[in-house]
Scaffold this active site. Structure first.
Site, mmCIF file in Angstrom:
data_model
loop_
_atom_site.group_PDB
_atom_site.id
_atom_site.type_symbol
_atom_site.label_atom_id
_atom_site.label_comp_id
_atom_site.label_asym_id
_atom_site.label_seq_id
_atom_site.Cartn_x
_atom_site.Cartn_y
_atom_site.Cartn_z
ATOM 1 N N ASP A 175 6.684 -81.687 36.696
ATOM 2 C CA ASP A 175 7.372 -80.696 35.958
ATOM 3 C C ASP A 175 6.286 -79.869 35.018
ATOM 4 O O ASP A 175 6.679 -79.728 33.834
ATOM 5 C CB ASP A 175 8.497 -81.223 35.230
ATOM 6 C CG ASP A 175 9.678 -81.712 35.946
ATOM 7 O OD1 ASP A 175 10.386 -82.522 35.536
ATOM 8 O OD2 ASP A 175 9.715 -81.323 37.345
ATOM 9 N N ASN A 194 8.507 -75.356 42.627
ATOM 10 C CA ASN A 194 9.669 -76.162 42.379
ATOM 11 C C ASN A 194 10.474 -75.191 41.271
ATOM 12 O O ASN A 194 9.994 -74.702 40.326
ATOM 13 C CB ASN A 194 9.248 -77.351 41.585
ATOM 14 C CG ASN A 194 10.466 -78.293 41.286
ATOM 15 O OD1 ASN A 194 11.308 -78.578 42.042
ATOM 16 N ND2 ASN A 194 10.456 -78.926 40.076
ATOM 17 N N MET A 226 14.793 -84.544 44.654
ATOM 18 C CA MET A 226 15.137 -85.571 43.682
ATOM 19 C C MET A 226 14.131 -86.835 43.728
ATOM 20 O O MET A 226 14.386 -87.993 43.168
ATOM 21 C CB MET A 226 16.345 -86.092 43.387
ATOM 22 C CG MET A 226 17.606 -85.054 43.125
ATOM 23 S SD MET A 226 17.110 -83.987 41.680
ATOM 24 C CE MET A 226 17.593 -85.068 40.459
ATOM 25 N N HIS A 256 13.081 -76.112 38.251
ATOM 26 C CA HIS A 256 13.496 -77.165 37.109
ATOM 27 C C HIS A 256 14.513 -76.581 36.146
ATOM 28 O O HIS A 256 14.408 -75.350 35.619
ATOM 29 C CB HIS A 256 12.186 -77.647 36.435
ATOM 30 C CG HIS A 256 12.686 -78.814 35.427
ATOM 31 N ND1 HIS A 256 12.921 -80.114 35.976
ATOM 32 C CD2 HIS A 256 12.490 -78.771 33.999
ATOM 33 C CE1 HIS A 256 13.112 -80.902 34.694
ATOM 34 N NE2 HIS A 256 12.888 -80.169 33.553
ATOM 35 N N GLY A 261 22.112 -78.292 48.091
ATOM 36 C CA GLY A 261 21.348 -77.310 48.482
ATOM 37 C C GLY A 261 21.793 -75.891 47.987
ATOM 38 O O GLY A 261 21.456 -74.986 48.943
HETATM 39 C C1 GRF Z 1 20.697 -78.812 39.952
HETATM 40 O O1 GRF Z 1 21.209 -79.524 38.983
HETATM 41 C C2 GRF Z 1 19.672 -77.865 39.884
HETATM 42 O O2 GRF Z 1 19.942 -77.471 38.351
HETATM 43 C C3 GRF Z 1 18.406 -78.407 40.082
HETATM 44 O O3 GRF Z 1 18.876 -79.357 41.348
HETATM 45 C C4 GRF Z 1 20.167 -79.741 41.229
HETATM 46 C C5 GRF Z 1 20.695 -79.526 42.576
HETATM 47 O O4 GRF Z 1 20.486 -78.343 42.973
HETATM 48 N N1 GRF Z 1 17.247 -77.659 40.562
HETATM 49 P P1 GRF Z 1 21.041 -77.762 44.484
HETATM 50 O O5 GRF Z 1 22.361 -77.290 44.455
HETATM 51 O O6 GRF Z 1 20.863 -78.793 45.355
HETATM 52 O O7 GRF Z 1 19.967 -76.719 44.785
#
Ligand code: GRF
Length: 195
Positions: free
Chosen positions: A145, A107, A90, A109, A11
């Site tokens: 995306d 979002n 994810m 990316h 996060g």
């Molecule tokens: C990271 O790889 C970021 O590039 C992508 O999500 C992954 C985790 O991000 N957006 P976070 O630290 O959980 O925000």
């Protein structure tokens, strides 16, 4: 504006958004951080920042995405957000979930879209021999995306980069780009952010 943030892991992007919204002049405030697993590290960080949290584990809904998404919506209905931010989330969301949110869902990316949609973006940029890489904040549409771009941030690719060193350089920029894009979006300002 009321903002709900979806996470799956540490996060760090959520933290950047929440910390930026602590500014009283910010047009938005965080009303919920939701994770698709109870042991997502970001949940504790959100709680420490005073943001209500909830987890909706996707595994019990195995194979039934609409049922999982109904559980997501049940949590969102409790807080009535105006904007939904996916931040390191994810799970792929179906058109059924995205359509009602289209135009209010963002979002981040880790690539310079439209290049490298999907996963493993940093190793793909290295394999392609790109000398530049970065991240994109975009509106979420049913196509993965693919939505209208709100902003991008660029980083150089160094010759000795690994996927990990490149990802770390991009992540620093994500933490600048996403807050900047959310501020403008929440204020109704559609001018693109370029960092
Ligand atoms: C990271 O790889 C970021 O590039 C992508 O999500 C992954 C985790 O991000 N957006 P976070 O630290 O959980 O925000």
């Amino acid at each position: 504006k009321r903002v709900a943030i979806f996470i799956s892991g540490g996060g760090s992007n959520m933290v950047s958004l929440v910390e930026d919204m602590a500014d009283p002049d910010h047009p938005a405030k965080p009303v919920l951080v939701l994770a698709n697993s109870a042991d997502a590290g970001g949940l504790a960080k959100a709680s420490d920042l005073g943001v209500p949290v909830v987890s909706v584990d996707h595994r019990p809904f195995k194979g039934d995405r609409p049922a999982f998404e109904a559980a997501l919506n049940a949590e969102l209905d409790k807080v009535s957000p105006d904007i939904l931010c996916l931040a390191g989330f994810m799970r792929v969301l179906t058109e059924g979930f995205v359509a009602p949110w289209e135009g209010r869902m963002l979002n981040i990316h880790p690539s310079l879209l439209p290049k490298y949609k999907g996963l493993h973006t940093h190793s793909r940029a290295l394999e392609a021999g790109d000398n530049e890489h970065g991240c994109t904040v975009h509106m979420v549409t049913p196509v993965l995306d693919d939505g209208p771009i709100l902003g991008q941030a660029r980083v150089p690719v160094e010759k000795d980069d690994t996927a990990e060193t490149l990802a770390a350089r991009v992540l620093v920029k994500e933490h600048q780009l996403y807050p900047a894009c959310l501020r403008r979006f929440a204020a109704g300002d559609t001018t693109r952010v370029d960092l």
